[in-house]
Write a protein that holds these residues in place. Structure first.
Motif, PDB file in Angstrom:
ATOM      1  N   LYS A  89      42.821  42.708  12.836  1.00 35.40           N
ATOM      2  CA  LYS A  89      44.154  42.211  12.513  1.00 35.40           C
ATOM      3  C   LYS A  89      44.352  40.747  12.884  1.00 35.40           C
ATOM      4  O   LYS A  89      45.233  40.074  12.342  1.00 35.40           O
ATOM      5  N   TRP A  90      43.526  40.248  13.814  1.00 38.13           N
ATOM      6  CA  TRP A  90      43.679  38.855  14.260  1.00 38.13           C
ATOM      7  C   TRP A  90      43.542  37.870  13.105  1.00 38.13           C
ATOM      8  O   TRP A  90      44.157  36.794  13.127  1.00 38.13           O
ATOM      9  N   THR A  91      42.757  38.228  12.085  1.00 34.57           N
ATOM     10  CA  THR A  91      42.594  37.317  10.955  1.00 34.57           C
ATOM     11  C   THR A  91      43.900  37.157  10.184  1.00 34.57           C
ATOM     12  O   THR A  91      44.262  36.045   9.767  1.00 34.57           O
ATOM     13  N   SER A  92      44.633  38.253  10.015  1.00 34.10           N
ATOM     14  CA  SER A  92      45.929  38.185   9.328  1.00 34.10           C
ATOM     15  C   SER A  92      46.966  37.470  10.185  1.00 34.10           C
ATOM     16  O   SER A  92      47.814  36.735   9.663  1.00 34.10           O
ATOM     17  N   VAL A  93      46.894  37.680  11.498  1.00 35.37           N
ATOM     18  CA  VAL A  93      47.822  37.012  12.415  1.00 35.37           C
ATOM     19  C   VAL A  93      47.664  35.500  12.330  1.00 35.37           C
ATOM     20  O   VAL A  93      48.635  34.745  12.412  1.00 35.37           O
ATOM     21  N   TYR A  94      46.431  35.054  12.127  1.00 35.89           N
ATOM     22  CA  TYR A  94      46.201  33.610  11.958  1.00 35.89           C
ATOM     23  C   TYR A  94      46.560  33.159  10.550  1.00 35.89           C
ATOM     24  O   TYR A  94      47.257  32.155  10.350  1.00 35.89           O
ATOM     25  N   PHE A  95      46.091  33.892   9.534  1.00 35.47           N
ATOM     26  CA  PHE A  95      46.187  33.422   8.161  1.00 35.47           C
ATOM     27  C   PHE A  95      47.620  33.387   7.645  1.00 35.47           C
ATOM     28  O   PHE A  95      47.985  32.472   6.900  1.00 35.47           O
ATOM     29  N   ALA A  96      48.446  34.354   8.020  1.00 39.51           N
ATOM     30  CA  ALA A  96      49.814  34.429   7.486  1.00 39.51           C
ATOM     31  C   ALA A  96      50.631  33.176   7.801  1.00 39.51           C
ATOM     32  O   ALA A  96      51.157  32.532   6.876  1.00 39.51           O
ATOM     33  N   PRO A  97      50.764  32.776   9.082  1.00 35.06           N
ATOM     34  CA  PRO A  97      51.524  31.546   9.331  1.00 35.06           C
ATOM     35  C   PRO A  97      50.826  30.300   8.806  1.00 35.06           C
ATOM     36  O   PRO A  97      51.482  29.345   8.383  1.00 35.06           O
ATOM     37  N   TYR A  98      49.486  30.321   8.814  1.00 29.94           N
ATOM     38  CA  TYR A  98      48.753  29.153   8.343  1.00 29.94           C
ATOM     39  C   TYR A  98      49.054  28.847   6.884  1.00 29.94           C
ATOM     40  O   TYR A  98      49.398  27.716   6.534  1.00 29.94           O
ATOM     41  N   ILE A  99      48.941  29.838   6.021  1.00 30.51           N
ATOM     42  CA  ILE A  99      49.098  29.567   4.591  1.00 30.51           C
ATOM     43  C   ILE A  99      50.539  29.195   4.249  1.00 30.51           C
ATOM     44  O   ILE A  99      50.783  28.413   3.321  1.00 30.51           O
ATOM     45  N   VAL A 100      51.512  29.696   5.019  1.00 31.92           N
ATOM     46  CA  VAL A 100      52.917  29.355   4.765  1.00 31.92           C
ATOM     47  C   VAL A 100      53.221  27.928   5.235  1.00 31.92           C
ATOM     48  O   VAL A 100      53.760  27.104   4.485  1.00 31.92           O
ATOM     49  N   ILE A 101      52.856  27.615   6.478  1.00 31.15           N
ATOM     50  CA  ILE A 101      53.150  26.286   7.026  1.00 31.15           C
ATOM     51  C   ILE A 101      52.311  25.217   6.346  1.00 31.15           C
ATOM     52  O   ILE A 101      52.811  24.145   5.988  1.00 31.15           O
ATOM     53  N   TRP A 102      51.026  25.510   6.158  1.00 30.68           N
ATOM     54  CA  TRP A 102      50.138  24.545   5.507  1.00 30.68           C
ATOM     55  C   TRP A 102      50.652  24.184   4.121  1.00 30.68           C
ATOM     56  O   TRP A 102      50.692  23.010   3.744  1.00 30.68           O
ATOM     57  N   GLY A 103      51.053  25.193   3.347  1.00 30.54           N
ATOM     58  CA  GLY A 103      51.528  24.935   2.000  1.00 30.54           C
ATOM     59  C   GLY A 103      52.779  24.075   1.967  1.00 30.54           C
ATOM     60  O   GLY A 103      52.926  23.200   1.107  1.00 30.54           O
ATOM     61  N   PHE A 104      53.667  24.293   2.922  1.00 30.59           N
ATOM     62  CA  PHE A 104      54.915  23.535   2.970  1.00 30.59           C
ATOM     63  C   PHE A 104      54.659  22.052   3.227  1.00 30.59           C
ATOM     64  O   PHE A 104      55.191  21.179   2.535  1.00 30.59           O
ATOM     65  N   VAL A 105      53.795  21.760   4.196  1.00 33.59           N
ATOM     66  CA  VAL A 105      53.512  20.357   4.526  1.00 33.59           C
ATOM     67  C   VAL A 105      52.593  19.726   3.487  1.00 33.59           C
ATOM     68  O   VAL A 105      52.799  18.589   3.066  1.00 33.59           O
ATOM     69  N   TYR A 106      51.585  20.475   3.057  1.00 34.78           N
ATOM     70  CA  TYR A 106      50.644  19.913   2.085  1.00 34.78           C
ATOM     71  C   TYR A 106      51.337  19.585   0.768  1.00 34.78           C
ATOM     72  O   TYR A 106      50.991  18.597   0.108  1.00 34.78           O
ATOM     73  N   GLY A 107      52.295  20.407   0.367  1.00 37.33           N
ATOM     74  CA  GLY A 107      52.983  20.157  -0.891  1.00 37.33           C
ATOM     75  C   GLY A 107      53.574  18.762  -0.949  1.00 37.33           C
ATOM     76  O   GLY A 107      53.412  18.039  -1.940  1.00 37.33           O
ATOM     77  N   ALA A 108      54.248  18.353   0.131  1.00 41.53           N
ATOM     78  CA  ALA A 108      54.847  17.010   0.170  1.00 41.53           C
ATOM     79  C   ALA A 108      53.766  15.933   0.167  1.00 41.53           C
ATOM     80  O   ALA A 108      53.889  14.911  -0.528  1.00 41.53           O
ATOM     81  N   ALA A 109      52.694  16.141   0.933  1.00 41.59           N
ATOM     82  CA  ALA A 109      51.619  15.148   1.020  1.00 41.59           C
ATOM     83  C   ALA A 109      50.929  14.974  -0.327  1.00 41.59           C
ATOM     84  O   ALA A 109      50.623  13.839  -0.738  1.00 41.59           O
ATOM     85  N   ALA A 110      50.678  16.072  -1.029  1.00 38.80           N
ATOM     86  CA  ALA A 110      49.995  15.999  -2.318  1.00 38.80           C
ATOM     87  C   ALA A 110      50.850  15.300  -3.368  1.00 38.80           C
ATOM     88  O   ALA A 110      50.352  14.500  -4.174  1.00 38.80           O
ATOM     89  N   MET A 111      52.142  15.578  -3.357  1.00 35.51           N
ATOM     90  CA  MET A 111      53.026  14.911  -4.318  1.00 35.51           C
ATOM     91  C   MET A 111      53.091  13.407  -4.057  1.00 35.51           C
ATOM     92  O   MET A 111      53.046  12.598  -4.986  1.00 35.51           O
ATOM     93  N   SER A 112      53.165  13.011  -2.791  1.00 33.77           N
ATOM     94  CA  SER A 112      53.205  11.586  -2.440  1.00 33.77           C
ATOM     95  C   SER A 112      51.912  10.888  -2.823  1.00 33.77           C
ATOM     96  O   SER A 112      51.918   9.770  -3.348  1.00 33.77           O
ATOM     97  N   SER A 113      50.779  11.547  -2.539  1.00 32.83           N
ATOM     98  CA  SER A 113      49.478  10.969  -2.864  1.00 32.83           C
ATOM     99  C   SER A 113      49.323  10.751  -4.365  1.00 32.83           C
ATOM    100  O   SER A 113      48.788   9.733  -4.805  1.00 32.83           O
ATOM    101  N   SER A 114      49.809  11.700  -5.152  1.00 34.20           N
ATOM    102  CA  SER A 114      49.726  11.567  -6.608  1.00 34.20           C
ATOM    103  C   SER A 114      50.651  10.474  -7.128  1.00 34.20           C
ATOM    104  O   SER A 114      50.379   9.866  -8.172  1.00 34.20           O
ATOM    105  N   ALA A 115      51.741  10.233  -6.412  1.00 37.41           N
ATOM    106  CA  ALA A 115      52.717   9.226  -6.856  1.00 37.41           C
ATOM    107  C   ALA A 115      52.284   7.803  -6.533  1.00 37.41           C
ATOM    108  O   ALA A 115      52.639   6.858  -7.251  1.00 37.41           O
TER     109      ALA A 115
END
Length: 424
Positions: A89-115
């Protein structure tokens, strides 16, 4: 039972054939973004060709990591997340918050980089507006497009990158004797940070694990595609290595020789475009900015597609859906949830300073992912979770062990940098 798209391809009696355009090219194009190009450019500007050997090692490590993810998928018939769940279960405990938080921050960074390159070409435009437009364009292409359509778009962007990045290296005229000498391992004074960064940064983080999902969407889902997958992966990372080598040449020939310093962020490529404009004219500088945009936007849509597939599989597993359920595939309900999450909530970060707590969580969780991937692949591919013939050999185990060590070292360094900047 739900009909799985692409199954008819996989179960065909015709022998599988490798094509130049495949999931490997997708994962490579997604991974080689502006940050990788800048890191290599800065290394070349500081140390010339001395760190070429590190680029080669980085490519080899990523070939092994992606091959491992693909081999697990084809040999077991399971996705990488299903494999992680068998480890505890430790893999899900790590992956769940990671994919949510990572996506939120990365989304802004990727849009800025493309702009950034668009605003450099058209200075009257507002960066935030162009960033939002980039996100919405990426959203539309992935939300409404099929995997085949997505693959074709990636191919176009790789072609643009090839013409512009390789063109910049060609006009810089590489010093061949110095280039050959750079294959011999040396560590110049003060270069250890660049050694680690280059070895760890040649082409992607979480998108490496997305390779198995792209194999599935392509229809390559049984062990008979193993040889095809390996050729596809190796050739894709050879192309990645060529891109990174080209940027090292540009850094060594145009910046190192003239002692020109550039920024380490995405703006470093804007500064390089200015240098190219001064030396070779406005047209060449503008063409390079188009290549910069292609590198950034291909990473954006690659993440919008690949990581959304990972999220959809995560949700599908938590809900107990059958393997390959339509809701977890391209265009499925859970896939679209994450595409929207990557696009719209991060837009608020374009106006706000990133909250310290969010930055800390993003930095720590993101730094841990690569050692997490290397260690879990070692566990999965040396066990009865895959048939004996598809388990690791000594070279793969040695390379994955080196990856785990290197990425753990990088993780500690990155976490320390984040804590030093925002806490200490």
């Amino acid at each position: 039972m739900t009909e799985h798209r692409g199954d008819s391809v996989a179960e065909s009696t015709a022998p599988p054939k490798w094509k130049v355009v495949g999931p490997g090219l997708v994962v490579a194009a997604t991974g080689i973004g502006a940050a990788d190009l800048v890191a290599t450019l800065v290394a070349g500007s500081k140390y010339g060709y001395a760190l070429l050997w590190v680029v080669i090692i980085g490519v080899i490590m990523k070939v092994v990591l992606v091959e491992g993810a693909g081999r697990y998928t084809l040999a077991s018939g399971n996705t990488i997340f299903q494999g992680w769940r068998t480890l505890g279960k430790w893999t899900s405990v790590y992956f769940a918050p990671y994919i949510v938080i990572w996506g939120f921050v990365y989304g802004a960074a990727a849009m800025s980089s493309s702009a950034l390159p668009i605003v450099a070409l058209f200075p009257s435009l507002d960066l935030k507006v162009v960033a939002i437009a980039s996100g919405i364009l990426g959203f539309a292409l992935i939300w409404f497009g099929s995997y085949g359509f997505f693959e074709k778009i990636i191919t176009v962007f790789v072609g643009i990158m090839f013409v512009t990045v390789i063109g910049a290296a060609a006009v810089a005229v590489p010093n061949v004797p110095a280039l050959v000498k750079g294959i011999v391992p040396t560590i110049p004074d003060g270069s250890i940070v660049y050694v680690l960064g280059l070895a760890g940064g040649v082409g992607g983080t979480i998108t490496l694990a997305a390779y198995g999902y792209w194999l599935r969407e392509k229809g390559w889902i049984t062990p008979k595609f193993m040889k095809v997958m390996r050729i596809d992966n190796a050739m894709a990372y050879v192309i990645s290595g060529v891109f990174v080598l080209a940027m090292l040449i540009v850094g060594a020939e145009l910046l190192y020789s003239a002692q020109i310093a550039i920024s380490t962020g995405d703006k470093g490529l804007i500064q390089l475009a200015d240098v190219l404009t001064d030396r070779y004219g406005v047209l060449f500088g503008h063409v390079f900015l188009i290549g910069f945009w292609a590198a950034s936007f291909s990473s954006l849509i690659g993440v919008w597609n690949g990581v959304s597939l990972m999220f959809a599989d995560f949700v599908g597993n938590i809900k107990g859906l059958e393997q390959g359920h339509d809701d977890t595939r391209v265009g499925g309900k859970y896939f679209k949830w994450y595409v929207a999450w990557l696009t719209f909530p991060p837009m608020c970060l374009l106006w706000l300073d990133q909250p310290i707590g969010l930055v800390l969580a993003y930095g720590v969780l993101g730094a841990i992912f690569m050692p997490f991937l290397a260690v879990t692949l070692l566990r999965l591919l040396n066990s009865d979770r895959v048939p004996r013939r598809w388990r690791n050999g000594w070279f793969t185990n040695l390379t994955l062990g080196a990856c785990a060590f290197l990425f753990a070292w990088l993780a500690v360094d990155q976490v320390y940098d984040v804590l030093d900047k925002y806490v200490f």
